[in-house]
Design a protein around this motif. Structure first.
Motif, PDB file in Angstrom:
ATOM      1  N   ASP A 130      27.443  15.941  93.479  1.00 24.94           N
ATOM      2  CA  ASP A 130      28.851  16.304  93.371  1.00 24.94           C
ATOM      3  C   ASP A 130      29.257  17.115  94.597  1.00 24.94           C
ATOM      4  O   ASP A 130      28.415  17.611  95.354  1.00 24.94           O
ATOM      5  N   ALA A 131      30.568  17.241  94.801  1.00 23.61           N
ATOM      6  CA  ALA A 131      31.078  17.858  96.028  1.00 23.61           C
ATOM      7  C   ALA A 131      30.569  19.284  96.213  1.00 23.61           C
ATOM      8  O   ALA A 131      30.181  19.682  97.320  1.00 23.61           O
ATOM      9  N   GLU A 132      30.539  20.048  95.154  1.00 24.04           N
ATOM     10  CA  GLU A 132      30.118  21.452  95.264  1.00 24.04           C
ATOM     11  C   GLU A 132      28.645  21.550  95.639  1.00 24.04           C
ATOM     12  O   GLU A 132      28.262  22.339  96.518  1.00 24.04           O
ATOM     13  N   THR A 133      27.807  20.754  95.003  1.00 29.00           N
ATOM     14  CA  THR A 133      26.374  20.772  95.303  1.00 29.00           C
ATOM     15  C   THR A 133      26.108  20.318  96.728  1.00 29.00           C
ATOM     16  O   THR A 133      25.292  20.905  97.443  1.00 29.00           O
ATOM     17  N   VAL A 151      27.002   9.485 100.617  1.00 35.12           N
ATOM     18  CA  VAL A 151      28.092   9.394  99.649  1.00 35.12           C
ATOM     19  C   VAL A 151      28.006   8.015  98.988  1.00 35.12           C
ATOM     20  O   VAL A 151      26.967   7.380  99.003  1.00 35.12           O
ATOM     21  N   GLY A 152      29.119   7.552  98.405  1.00 34.01           N
ATOM     22  CA  GLY A 152      29.115   6.227  97.802  1.00 34.01           C
ATOM     23  C   GLY A 152      29.444   6.234  96.324  1.00 34.01           C
ATOM     24  O   GLY A 152      28.844   5.502  95.547  1.00 34.01           O
ATOM     25  N   ALA A 157      36.318  11.277  98.836  1.00 39.76           N
ATOM     26  CA  ALA A 157      37.186  12.060  99.724  1.00 39.76           C
ATOM     27  C   ALA A 157      36.949  13.552  99.526  1.00 39.76           C
ATOM     28  O   ALA A 157      36.937  14.328 100.494  1.00 39.76           O
ATOM     29  N   ASP A 158      36.722  13.954  98.278  1.00 36.57           N
ATOM     30  CA  ASP A 158      36.428  15.368  98.004  1.00 36.57           C
ATOM     31  C   ASP A 158      35.081  15.763  98.595  1.00 36.57           C
ATOM     32  O   ASP A 158      34.930  16.865  99.147  1.00 36.57           O
ATOM     33  N   ALA A 164      32.306  18.673 105.322  1.00 39.58           N
ATOM     34  CA  ALA A 164      32.809  18.974 106.661  1.00 39.58           C
ATOM     35  C   ALA A 164      33.189  20.440 106.782  1.00 39.58           C
ATOM     36  O   ALA A 164      32.931  21.085 107.806  1.00 39.58           O
ATOM     37  N   ALA A 165      33.778  20.974 105.728  1.00 37.61           N
ATOM     38  CA  ALA A 165      34.161  22.389 105.744  1.00 37.61           C
ATOM     39  C   ALA A 165      32.937  23.291 105.735  1.00 37.61           C
ATOM     40  O   ALA A 165      32.970  24.411 106.266  1.00 37.61           O
TER      41      ALA A 165
END
Length: 327
Positions: A130-133, A151-152, A157-158, A164-165
């Motif tokens: 997930d994005a946070e992990t 990804v995939g 997008a999240d 990147a951040a």
């Protein structure tokens, strides 16, 4: 001079779990080919890949099928006629190169006229999650110059924005492992462009990538599963900007070098990549990677422990192999 063939299977635990869009693994299962003469031993390592219809058993059977020819002194040109491009041919081809160099008391680099090999900057890999992990994992690599992110899935997008951040000073490669589709690829590419991503790898399933000819490429796109060997390159013109050369796809160093030359002639950028394996699998790829735009040879860093001696990693820098390891 007679040659003895030895085929071995090794299993190397991964540090934690390695996850891409197609699933997770906790170990790297590799096949080792050893070619032994009275004066020298040559070794090659390959990683059978289920995505390409390979297994440990099938690869061992392929190598076993040419035992008699190897014992009689098979050369690399004949090998390419006997085995298809893939993991089995890779292990044998690299073992033949290693044996030739050690028998001649020189290096494969010298045999190829490459001169002194240099240290290279490799990507480090962040697994799918997930994005946070993924952002937390990426932040640990924020000091590294090149990060490859798996990804995939839905909400990519999240994920792209988050990673990147988390590493604003790093170049980011986004690898979708065929996980996008015609409905989301434009939006995901735009998300990559907005995040400053350097390269997008294999966004669509191989053979289902015709849309890439019709849509903008706001970020360069690299073929992986869509390209295996030099003969595949012509059909990729207009679809992809880069190609990922992996020895387990090409069938060894011999074809990888041919593919590299043809890719440059056709105007493709080049990434040199790997499956998850030990330093013995990465060592021959270091020769191809001397002329690559992106290097992704961090397989040993994903393992709990590498073979010894292995390649020397210093941060993101990886040094050429010692003759004891390969070549």
């Amino acid at each position: 001079m007679s040659t003895i063939l030895e085929i071995g299977v090794e299993r190397w635990p991964i540090a934690g779990t390695f996850t891409i869009s197609r699933g997770s693994k906790t170990e790297a299962a590799v096949v080792i080919c050893r070619l032994v003469t009275e004066t020298a031993t040559g070794r090659g390592e390959c990683v059978p890949y289920a995505r390409y219809g390979e297994s440990i058993d099938s690869v061992c059977e392929q190598i076993e099928s040419i035992r008699e020819r190897l014992v009689q002194g098979l050369d690399r040109d004949d090998l390419a006629k006997l085995l298809p491009a893939g993991a089995a041919r890779n292990a044998v081809d690299c073992a033949l190169w290693d044996l030739e160099a050690k028998s001649a008391r020189t290096s494969v680099a010298e045999l190829l006229g490459l001169g002194e090999l240099r240290d290279l900057t490799t990507a480090v890999t962040v697994s799918f999650g997930d994005a946070e992990t993924m952002a937390a994992a990426t932040a640990k690599f924020a000091h590294r110059p090149l990060i490859k992110v798996k990804v995939g899935g839905d909400d990519d997008a999240d994920r792209i924005s988050a990673v990147a951040a988390a590493a604003p000073a790093s170049r980011i490669i986004i690898d979708a492992n065929e996980g996008w589709n015609d409905d989301n690829i434009v939006a995901n590419l735009l998300a990559c462009a907005k995040a400053g991503v350097a390269l997008v790898e294999q966004p669509l399933p191989a053979g289902q990538d015709a849309i890439l000819r019709r849509i903008p490429h706001p970020v360069p796109i690299c073929a992986d599963e869509s390209v295996h060997a030099a003969d595949d390159l012509h059909q990729l013109a207009g679809l992809y900007d880069y190609v990922n050369i992996k020895l387990d796809k090409t069938g060894g160093l011999t074809e990888a070098l041919r593919m590299q030359q043809e890719a440059r002639r056709l105007g493709f950028g080049i990434m040199v990549g790997c499956m998850v394996g030990t330093s013995l699998a990465m060592a021959p790829a270091m020769l191809v990677a001397q002329d690559a735009d992106y290097v992704d040879l961090d397989g040993p860093l994903i393992l709990k422990k590498d073979r010894e001696p292995g390649l020397t990693f210093s941060g993101s820098l990886v040094s050429p192999p010692s003759p004891v390891l390969w070549g």
